[in-house]
Design a protein around this motif. Structure first.
Motif, PDB file in Angstrom:
ATOM      1  N   GLU A  20       0.840  -1.199   0.000  1.00  0.00           N
ATOM      2  CA  GLU A  20       0.000   0.000   0.000  1.00  0.00           C
ATOM      3  C   GLU A  20       0.875   1.250   0.000  1.00  0.00           C
ATOM      4  O   GLU A  20       1.990   1.237   0.523  1.00  0.00           O
ATOM      5  CB  GLU A  20      -0.908  -0.029   1.234  1.00  0.00           C
ATOM      6  N   ARG A  21       0.383   2.319  -0.631  1.00  0.00           N
ATOM      7  CA  ARG A  21       1.093   3.596  -0.675  1.00  0.00           C
ATOM      8  C   ARG A  21       0.189   4.683  -0.145  1.00  0.00           C
ATOM      9  O   ARG A  21      -0.972   4.762  -0.556  1.00  0.00           O
ATOM     10  CB  ARG A  21       1.501   3.946  -2.117  1.00  0.00           C
ATOM     11  N   TYR A  42      -8.873   6.739  -5.134  1.00  0.00           N
ATOM     12  CA  TYR A  42      -7.713   5.850  -5.093  1.00  0.00           C
ATOM     13  C   TYR A  42      -7.953   4.713  -4.101  1.00  0.00           C
ATOM     14  O   TYR A  42      -7.568   3.571  -4.338  1.00  0.00           O
ATOM     15  CB  TYR A  42      -6.444   6.632  -4.717  1.00  0.00           C
ATOM     16  N   ARG A  48      -9.698   1.204  -8.280  1.00  0.00           N
ATOM     17  CA  ARG A  48      -8.260   1.417  -8.485  1.00  0.00           C
ATOM     18  C   ARG A  48      -7.644   0.228  -9.234  1.00  0.00           C
ATOM     19  O   ARG A  48      -6.924   0.401 -10.217  1.00  0.00           O
ATOM     20  CB  ARG A  48      -7.566   1.568  -7.126  1.00  0.00           C
ATOM     21  N   SER A  80       0.969   4.055  -7.087  1.00  0.00           N
ATOM     22  CA  SER A  80       1.115   2.665  -6.645  1.00  0.00           C
ATOM     23  C   SER A  80       2.494   2.095  -6.938  1.00  0.00           C
ATOM     24  O   SER A  80       2.889   1.110  -6.333  1.00  0.00           O
ATOM     25  CB  SER A  80       0.025   1.796  -7.277  1.00  0.00           C
TER      26      SER A  80
END
Lengths: 351, 417
Positions: A20-21, A42, A48, A80
């Protein structure tokens, strides 16, 4: 900025979700609304994932004309694929495209855009229209692309407008698609109650009679809107910006409207009882419609995050209730939930 | 927030606003607070009074920091001039549990034992006779999703036991009048009913959706009311171990529910099988709603046929549990389907305050409502109004209005007639 990033990483520790970002988005002047909606989209994971997939597929083809959706795909891919887990990204290309698109829309005054504009009456800056951004891509001549179908699959629902002629009792049902529900709000109410009002029966009479095809004349009738097909992602827009005739201008309604973390729709044609879970809230900060700020609350992997342009913080789930609104008209709290994003918990029918 | 209690000599109102607990003489004309306790580090959020306490500590106060105080209120009320002080301090500096207290309750006939519920899904059993200083360690909770009860390793420990209910906030707890059962409601939307002495789950079920915020028992222990984020007032039957009615009428979350213990059904000609209850509910929509529960309304579920569907009831997956005679002891039921639960409509609906409501108490002469901004109103019952001023409504405004509570909780009313 870097420090803020590492602070979030510290707060999450080994609970930082793998892959995950969490990236803040730079503000280019009045683009906080755009940024808030982008974060909500997002973290709408099915959307996404499909967008990233679409981007990966089309990279090879390479000849898709640039549109809002390709820019969004580009931005999501950029986020991502970051090496770092946290940081800040400038959504430059997307914002540019959005501005261009809006100019385009102004000249055509496309129907859908008109509706989007109507649902955001108090807001006139171009960035305000991003809520419907990816969906509008479809209206912009890319409807032949298969990508439209999955945007629809995620966000589109069907409303049915049932009108019953009070003379012949004939029920006329007219279906229309929707991507979000715009709800009138009342002081000290809940989303459940606003949805009920949305579907309450309205009598058409006096000046406002209904033309019944069977009676071939204007008749009194009863009308109500029900949800025929609930969308997979339910976007609820609270009409906080209201035109006050006496004032001759828009006013922000700071009403306290509570929204549960889980929701079921009762105004459906069939008893659906399908449950939704709240995963994002776009918040308007400020006392009036013409100024202020937008931030978003996003749920990711059972943690709640607070996105304010470049900054990303972790918040407690119980903090969500501080964005319900004010029970009193004059209150120091001006952070109010504006757009709610719910995802259906029922097994999605993604084929 | 508000808790009216009877001590045999008078009736006092106990309520918390901001960082202070106030005590008012219910029978005084102005109802100005006569005593108060101010907390400097944390806000009191729940409290409970034990009218049965023969001596000593009778008032419990739970704080948002997790700390708990006991107070010998009745004793200190004798001395008008003296400042009210706390007696015992439990979970001091949140050493045992650092999440906020959500609800405190004396165990009925419990010989001075009491229960404190926290926002992290744990509740603790204390004994007022023990001081809170001993070693109070509990084993690590192995599975956060499972119910477990642990007893303190040390016999000197106070708390003496920890109940892990689930992973999430316990929003309210309530004992049945005789102390046999303990009901909890929480963030996950489940009502859970435990046999308190056996430490076992008896039954329970999920709300229609969203968290449950409040619960209350009928005096005879047959029914439990719950209210929550689905805007519904839910009636749970202990005999059927399921939801028997949903009350529709609130336009926002239901923040308080209570049976009216002083109401008796009008005498009827029949054999009296149609037992009735009167209850009230308050909501964040600022409304007070009064309801009647008639047995013949809830025995046969009113089934609405889906439009265009056949009148025969489909044995849908979610609704099938309704048709089963009774669910086994110790299991939790899923959320019922909207069409399966009989609906009730309120007898009376009234916007009683300008702000979301936080407290509801029935007394013999009146109904008390409190809102989150610290206002209380006393609504006289018909026939009692002449005792008060001609206006049947007395407004009591507390002094510390500038400190609204983010979310105040009502301690279980321990009113005895």
């Amino acid at each position: 900025m870097g420090a803020a990033g590492s602070k979030l990483e510290k707060a999450l520790g080994d609970q930082f979700p793998e892959g995950e970002r969490y990236f803040g988005l730079e503000n280019f002047g009045n683009t906080c609304y755009c940024n808030s909606v982008l974060q909500a989209l997002y973290f709408c994971v099915p959307f996404r994932e499909q967008l990233l997939e679409y981007y990966a597929d089309n990279k090879n083809i390479g000849d898709v004309e640039e549109n809002l959706l390709t820019c969004l795909a580009d931005l999501f891919t950029q986020i991502s694929s970051q090496k770092k887990k946290t940081g800040v990204i400038a959504p430059k290309r997307f914002v540019q495209r959005l501005k261009k698109q809006n100019e385009l829309f102004r000249s055509y005054m496309h129907q859908k855009e008109a509706r989007a504009a109507k649902s955001d009456p108090g807001t006139s800056s171009p960035s305000e229209k991003t809520a419907n951004g990816p969906k509008n891509a479809q209206a912009n001549g890319v409807s032949k692309e298969p990508l439209v179908t999955w945007v629809h699959k995620n966000f589109q629902g069907i409303l049915t407008n049932e009108t019953r002629c009070l003379r012949c009792e004939t029920v006329t049902a007219r279906d229309e698609t929707f991507f979000d529900l715009s709800l009138d709000i009342e002081q000290n109410s809940s989303i459940t109650s606003c949805l009920k009002n949305f579907s309450s029966t309205e009598t058409l009479n006096a000046e406002d009679k209904f033309f019944c095809d069977k009676c071939c004349s204007l008749q009194e009738a009863q009308k109500r809107m029900k949800i025929k097909k609930p969308p997979h992602i339910l976007v609820i827009h609270l009409k906080r910006f209201k035109y006050i005739e006496q004032l001759g201008r828009y006013k922000k309604l700071s009403y306290r409207v509570v929204f549960p973390l889980e929701l079921k729709l009762s105004n459906t044609v069939e008893d659906a009882d399908s449950e939704y879970s709240l995963f994002a809230v776009v918040v308007h900060v400020g006392s009036g419609p013409n100024h202020g700020h937008y931030v978003s609350l996003v749920k990711s992997h059972n943690h709640w995050l607070f996105f304010d342009d470049e900054n990303v913080e972790m918040i407690d789930e119980s903090a969500v209730q501080t964005f319900f609104g004010s029970a009193q008209e004059y209150s120091s709290n001006t952070d109010h939930g504006y757009i709610l994003f719910y995802e259906s918990l029922a097994s999605s029918d993604k084929s | 927030m508000v808790n009216s209690n009877y001590d045999g000599k008078g009736t006092y109102l106990i309520f918390n606003v901001g960082d202070t607990i106030f005590i008012s003489d219910f029978n005084s004309q102005d109802k100005d607070p006569i005593k108060s306790i101010h907390f400097s580090n944390s806000n009191p959020v729940c409290h409970a009074f034990d009218p049965e306490a023969k001596d000593g500590h009778d008032l419990l106060i739970g704080l948002s920091s997790g700390d708990v105080y006991s107070v010998s209120l009745r004793q200190q009320l004798q001395d008008v001039g003296k400042k009210l002080v706390g007696a015992q301090h439990y979970n001091k500096d949140a050493s045992i549990n650092n999440s906020r207290c959500t609800s405190v309750a004396w165990v009925p006939e419990g010989d001075g034992s009491f229960v404190v519920a926290h926002a992290d899904g744990n509740l603790y059993v204390y004994e007022k006779s023990k001081d809170g200083a001993g070693d109070s360690s509990f084993p690590v909770i192995k599975d956060q999703t499972q119910f477990s009860v642990s007893h303190a390793r040390s016999s000197k420990s106070n708390p003496i036991a920890r109940w892990h209910i689930f992973q999430g906030s316990i929003n309210s707890i309530a004992f049945s009048t005789d102390g046999t059962y303990l009901a909890t409601v929480g963030r996950d939307g489940y009502l859970r009913v435990y046999d308190y002495s056996k430490e076992q789950l008896i039954c329970g079920g999920k709300s229609y959706y969203g968290a449950l915020l409040c619960c209350a028992w009928s005096g005879d222990g047959k029914y439990i009311l719950t209210g929550g984020e689905d805007d519904l007032v839910q009636v749970w039957s202990m005999e059927d171990r399921k939801v028997v009615a949903w009350g529709e009428g609130h336009n926002s979350w239901v923040s308080g529910v209570a049976f009216d213990p002083y109401w008796s059904p009008p005498t009827s000609d029949d054999t009296g099988e149609n037992v009735m209850y009167r209850f009230g509910s308050i909501g964040q929509d600022t409304q007070l709603l009064l309801w009647d529960l008639a047995m013949d309304e809830i025995v046969v579920p009113l089934r609405r046929c889906p439009p265009g569907g056949s009148p025969t009831f489909s044995s849908g997956s979610q609704s099938s549990h309704w048709d089963n005679s009774i669910c086994p002891v110790g299991t939790l039921q899923p959320a019922p389907s909207m069409r399966d639960v009989p609906k009730l409509s309120p007898l009376v609906a009234h916007r009683v305050h300008a702000d979301p409501l936080s407290g509801l108490i029935f007394t013999q002469e009146s109904v008390l409502t409190a809102c989150r901004e610290g206002h209380m109103k006393i609504w006289m019952r018909p026939g009692y109004s002449e005792n008060q001023s001609s206006n049947s409504e007395a407004l009591l405004s507390s002094s510390s209005k500038e400190k609204p509570l983010l979310s105040s909780k009502v301690g279980g009313s321990t009113y005895k007639g």
